[in-house]
Write an enzyme that holds these catalytic residues in place. Structure first.
Site, PDB file in Angstrom:
ATOM      1  N   LYS A  58       0.815  -1.221   0.000  1.00 27.23           N
ATOM      2  CA  LYS A  58       0.000   0.000   0.000  1.00 27.23           C
ATOM      3  C   LYS A  58       0.849   1.272   0.000  1.00 27.23           C
ATOM      4  O   LYS A  58       0.408   2.315  -0.472  1.00 27.23           O
ATOM      5  CB  LYS A  58      -0.935   0.003   1.213  1.00 27.23           C
ATOM      6  CG  LYS A  58      -1.961  -1.127   1.236  1.00 27.23           C
ATOM      7  CD  LYS A  58      -3.137  -0.806   0.358  1.00 27.23           C
ATOM      8  CE  LYS A  58      -4.319  -1.763   0.398  1.00 27.23           C
ATOM      9  NZ  LYS A  58      -4.317  -2.958   1.181  1.00 27.23           N
ATOM     10  N   GLU A  69     -10.036   5.713   3.016  1.00 28.01           N
ATOM     11  CA  GLU A  69     -10.742   4.592   3.637  1.00 28.01           C
ATOM     12  C   GLU A  69      -9.713   3.502   3.924  1.00 28.01           C
ATOM     13  O   GLU A  69      -8.641   3.492   3.337  1.00 28.01           O
ATOM     14  CB  GLU A  69     -11.791   4.055   2.658  1.00 28.01           C
ATOM     15  CG  GLU A  69     -11.259   3.044   1.634  1.00 28.01           C
ATOM     16  CD  GLU A  69     -10.192   3.564   0.683  1.00 28.01           C
ATOM     17  OE1 GLU A  69     -10.160   4.785   0.439  1.00 28.01           O
ATOM     18  OE2 GLU A  69      -9.362   2.759   0.203  1.00 28.01           O
ATOM     19  N   SER A 118       1.752  -9.758  -0.597  1.00 24.83           N
ATOM     20  CA  SER A 118       1.378  -8.345  -0.525  1.00 24.83           C
ATOM     21  C   SER A 118       1.636  -7.699   0.827  1.00 24.83           C
ATOM     22  O   SER A 118       1.816  -6.488   0.920  1.00 24.83           O
ATOM     23  CB  SER A 118      -0.089  -8.179  -0.913  1.00 24.83           C
ATOM     24  OG  SER A 118      -0.913  -9.025  -0.128  1.00 24.83           O
TER      25      SER A 118
HETATM   26  C1  LIG Z   1      -5.225  -4.050   1.193  1.00 22.95           C
HETATM   27  C2  LIG Z   1      -4.514  -5.318   1.066  1.00 22.95           C
HETATM   28  C3  LIG Z   1      -4.840  -6.250   0.064  1.00 22.95           C
HETATM   29  C4  LIG Z   1      -6.021  -6.100  -0.860  1.00 22.95           C
HETATM   30  O1  LIG Z   1      -6.046  -4.958  -1.624  1.00 22.95           O
HETATM   31  P1  LIG Z   1      -5.692  -4.944  -3.159  1.00 22.95           P
HETATM   32  O2  LIG Z   1      -6.012  -3.565  -3.560  1.00 22.95           O
HETATM   33  O3  LIG Z   1      -6.528  -5.967  -3.828  1.00 22.95           O
HETATM   34  O4  LIG Z   1      -4.250  -5.256  -3.272  1.00 22.95           O
HETATM   35  C5  LIG Z   1      -4.056  -7.378  -0.067  1.00 22.95           C
HETATM   36  N1  LIG Z   1      -3.016  -7.607   0.770  1.00 22.95           N
HETATM   37  C6  LIG Z   1      -2.690  -6.756   1.758  1.00 22.95           C
HETATM   38  C7  LIG Z   1      -1.544  -7.081   2.645  1.00 22.95           C
HETATM   39  C8  LIG Z   1      -3.424  -5.580   1.934  1.00 22.95           C
HETATM   40  O5  LIG Z   1      -3.079  -4.746   2.913  1.00 22.95           O
END
Ligand SMILES: *Cc1c(COP(=O)(O)O)cnc(C)c1O
Length: 393
Positions: free
Chosen positions: A90, A112, A377
């Site tokens: 993010k 948000e 992620s």
């Molecule tokens: C917010 C988040 C997601 C999901 O959001 P995307 O916009 O689909 O990437 C996935 N993994 C983590 C660690 C997140 O914080």
């Protein structure tokens, strides 16, 4: 050949666009007119690259995972977005958009958040630049992501707990959008590849650094720039958009999107918007959305706050529609098992969101020499209470 990039009105085939109230039109039009020129200016590129490197800690490593590879019979690499400053992908988007907000002269930032990762990333970049920051978060998420709420407060942000609807991410977006309508001078720093044009394309471009690095890193480690397969979880679609971006037009690369299957897609307790949804408009764009029998947006469910959203970015709906991507689901249980497996096979505790991507591995078949990249992620610190509870640790 198909084009998987947004057209000038923000459409990916039938999906996308900007369905917005008149009050926001001027703001969004101004953003839509200026974002490409700003993102492509030498000044922005230099500042963004410097922050990604020295502030976020990029490039994030591309790690060849030997034990996971042995288990699934492929050459599996992990893109280590969990090692970024603040713990997920993010921060890439937050850094890019805060530079954009600064360029556009905005001083109050609203956002948000679901899992709290976007809220933390936004609070972080606002602190860095001394900007006022308000984060909207569903009350249910405030509770299940207590660590991230504390981090946002520590960073000086105001956290507004949203109690309407199911009190999760969709409701937080609703309230943030309505605040924006009455305060159009604020900058809405959207956290995923959703919302009205230009947000899906803007966020995808800012996250594209993920696949840009994968190309360079694979070239060093495998002698070729393209993997055979890229796997990412999809909440709104930003980490997947970033991991896919530079491979979208390369049909040799299999793209796998993993949705949150919750308690299973036979029932209604899931967040599988592509697998179980219908075309419709949510939060300013046309995409795949979960509706109930009355045609109202259905309360989604996922153990993962970051995937608990009843829609999906328009790019992802289009990739699925055209068959460019394969869409899988992972249930809460499958994701939990995948989280434990990565922890104990590779010593990496993933976020429960990322564990959904890992849960695709047992569902796929690979050639032994196939090069697979799984986008990790985020890291699992924020999910330790869930892991403690579910595994009785
Ligand atoms: C917010 C988040 C997601 C999901 O959001 P995307 O916009 O689909 O990437 C996935 N993994 C983590 C660690 C997140 O914080």
């Amino acid at each position: 050949m198909k084009n998987y990039h947004a057209d000038s009105n923000g459409y990916y085939g039938p999906f996308g666009g900007a369905f917005i109230p008149d009050e926001l039109k001027e703001n969004i039009d101004r953003l839509a007119r200026s974002y490409v020129a700003i993102l492509e200016s030498p000044k922005f590129k230099t500042e963004f690259a410097a922050l990604l490197k020295d502030y976020a800690g990029r490039p994030s490593p591309l790690y060849f995972a030997p034990r996971l590879s042995a288990k699934y019979g492929a050459r599996i690499y992990l893109k280590r977005e969990e090692l970024n400053h603040t713990g997920s992908h993010k921060i890439n988007n937050a850094l890019g958009q805060i530079l954009l907000a600064k360029e556009m002269g905005c001083t109050h930032i609203i956002a948000e958040t679901g899992a709290g990762q976007h809220g933390v990333a936004t609070a972080t970049v606002c602190a860095m630049l001394g900007l006022k920051c308000t984060i909207y978060m569903g009350a249910v998420d405030v509770e299940r992501q207590a660590l991230n709420v504390a981090r946002m407060k520590m960073l000086g942000a105001a956290v507004e707990s949203v109690t309407t609807g199911g009190a999760t991410l969709k409701d937080a977006v609703d309230v943030a959008l309505s605040y924006w309508i009455s305060h159009p001078d604020a900058y809405y720093l959207l956290g995923s590849a959703v919302g009205p044009h230009p947000f899906p394309d803007l966020v995808a471009r800012l996250q594209a650094v993920i696949s840009e690095e994968i190309r360079t890193q694979l070239h060093e480690q495998e002698g070729r720039e393209q993997p055979d397969c890229v796997i990412a979880c999809i909440g709104g679609g930003s980490n997947a958009a970033g991991a896919f971006y530079h491979f979208l037009d390369d049909e040799r690369v299999r793209l796998i999107q993993v949705e949150a299957g919750g308690h299973g897609t036979e029932g209604h307790e899931h967040a599988a918007s592509i697998t179980c949804g219908q075309e419709g408009i949510l939060h300013g764009s046309r995409s795949m959305v979960l509706f109930d029998e009355k045609g109202e947006v259905r309360e989604p469910y996922s153990i993962s706050a970051g995937l608990d959203y009843p829609g999906i970015g328009p790019l992802h709906a289009y990739l699925a529609l055209t068959g460019r991507s394969t869409v899988l689901t992972a249930t809460d249980r499958q994701a939990l098992e995948a989280a434990r497996e990565l922890s104990q096979l590779e010593g990496i505790i993933p976020a429960i969101e990322s564990a959904h991507a890992l849960a695709a591995l047992p569902q796929l078949t690979f050639r032994p020499d196939e090069v697979v990249v799984v986008n990790v992620s985020g890291r699992g610190d924020k999910d330790m209470p869930t892991y403690l509870r579910e595994f009785g640790l």
